[in-house]
Write a protein that holds these residues in place. Sequence first.
Motif, PDB file in Angstrom:
ATOM      1  N   LEU A 243       0.831  -1.219   0.000  1.00 31.00           N
ATOM      2  CA  LEU A 243       0.000   0.000   0.000  1.00 31.00           C
ATOM      3  C   LEU A 243       0.859   1.261   0.000  1.00 31.00           C
ATOM      4  CD1 LEU A 243      -2.932  -0.975   2.431  1.00 31.00           C
ATOM      5  CD2 LEU A 243      -2.780  -1.282  -0.038  1.00 31.00           C
TER       6      LEU A 243
ATOM      7  N   ARG B  16      -9.471   8.353  11.584  1.00 32.73           N
ATOM      8  CA  ARG B  16      -9.350   8.735  10.166  1.00 32.73           C
ATOM      9  C   ARG B  16     -10.450   9.707   9.781  1.00 32.73           C
ATOM     10  NH1 ARG B  16      -9.454   2.871   7.549  1.00 32.73           N
ATOM     11  NH2 ARG B  16      -8.035   1.868   9.015  1.00 32.73           N
TER      12      ARG B  16
ATOM     13  N   ALA C   1       0.136   4.211   2.839  1.00 36.13           N
ATOM     14  CA  ALA C   1      -0.440   3.784   4.126  1.00 36.13           C
ATOM     15  C   ALA C   1       0.501   4.050   5.284  1.00 36.13           C
ATOM     16  CB  ALA C   1      -0.841   2.317   4.078  1.00 36.13           C
TER      17      ALA C   1
ATOM     18  N   PRO D 215      -2.328   7.860  12.541  1.00 33.31           N
ATOM     19  CA  PRO D 215      -2.602   6.781  13.497  1.00 33.31           C
ATOM     20  C   PRO D 215      -1.391   6.337  14.319  1.00 33.31           C
ATOM     21  CG  PRO D 215      -2.326   5.868  11.312  1.00 33.31           C
ATOM     22  CD  PRO D 215      -2.137   7.355  11.172  1.00 33.31           C
TER      23      PRO D 215
ATOM     24  N   LEU E  14       0.276   2.885  17.349  1.00 35.63           N
ATOM     25  CA  LEU E  14       1.459   2.021  17.231  1.00 35.63           C
ATOM     26  C   LEU E  14       2.465   2.322  18.337  1.00 35.63           C
ATOM     27  CD1 LEU E  14       2.023   2.605  13.400  1.00 35.63           C
ATOM     28  CD2 LEU E  14       1.199   0.480  14.422  1.00 35.63           C
TER      29      LEU E  14
ATOM     30  N   ALA F 156       4.617   5.356   6.907  1.00 31.97           N
ATOM     31  CA  ALA F 156       5.998   4.904   6.896  1.00 31.97           C
ATOM     32  C   ALA F 156       5.962   3.385   7.014  1.00 31.97           C
ATOM     33  CB  ALA F 156       6.751   5.521   8.063  1.00 31.97           C
TER      34      ALA F 156
END
Length: 257
Positions: free
Chosen positions: A25, A164, A63, A130, A134, A65
């Motif tokens: 992606l 999102r 999508a 986002p 993580l 790094a």
Amino acid sequence: GAFETILVSTAGRVGTIQLDRPKALNALNAQTMDEVVSAAQKFDADPNIGAIVLLGSERAFAAGADIKEMSQQDFATMYAADWFAGWDALTRLRTPIVASVRGFALGGGCELAMMADVLIASETATFGQPEITLGVIPGMGGSQRLTRAVGKAKAMDLILTGRRIDADEAERIGLVSRVVPDADADDTARSVAAEIAAKSKPVAQMAKEAVNAAFETTLHQGIQFERRVFHALFSTQDQTEGMDAFVSKRDPQWSHC
Ligand code: HXC
């Protein structure tokens, strides 16, 4: 050049860079960073290129790094490599960059889009930062560029929740300048770029520099900078030509100097 993660082409005065890691992606790894920067620098130095188009794919602009590449890193490696610092070179280019965002523009993908000067979004585009999900934070400029682009309220909301947003919200908050049907997004970016590239290159570059000065200076310094650049343009052939063409009711022929 022998690029592996991007496709590069030119059409008239427009240079195009398309991210091309479909299986991931378009996740941005170190190689993609080097390739995008190197292709863009080449276009920037080419007097026959007046604007750069940055494209992804239908499913994803990018999508983020590359999480798989980053997951094994430790502080010492990240710090020694000054991870992501290479992207700064893209933001120092003077040639206007137009991005078409289709599908996911998440994390580093959203941050790369924000490095462009004009953002066209497809109706299918989704944007987000986002990283917090993580266990990290934006690392390619998101905490700074998103805040400058859309203000503290929206930037805090997006960066702290990782949620999102769709293309309409992105346009409403000022993250992108236009939303178009998916099938038209890349062509819209190409035609916006062609429109910019049809102008005098140094004048377009100075216009970009002047707008960017708004992010780096006080209002007084920015206005002073603008006025000095405006004065300086009266030493160019293209100012003489542009104003003469208007007065003589004809189209200008830019010399690009
Ligand atoms: C590496 C990625 C990737 C990424 C997707 N892929 N995003 N690989 N880095 N950022 C890979 C997947 O592992 C998978 O490969 C393939 O692309 C297809 O993705 P799927 O997840 O199977 O697709 P889908 O179910 O449609 O979900 C799409 C998605 C999801 C919602 C975009 O892939 C996703 O959440 N991706 C991560 C988004 C993200 O958190 N980005 C921010 C990254 S951090 P395989 O081989 O497994 O099938 C960042 C900030 C850096 O950018 C700064 C902090 C250090």
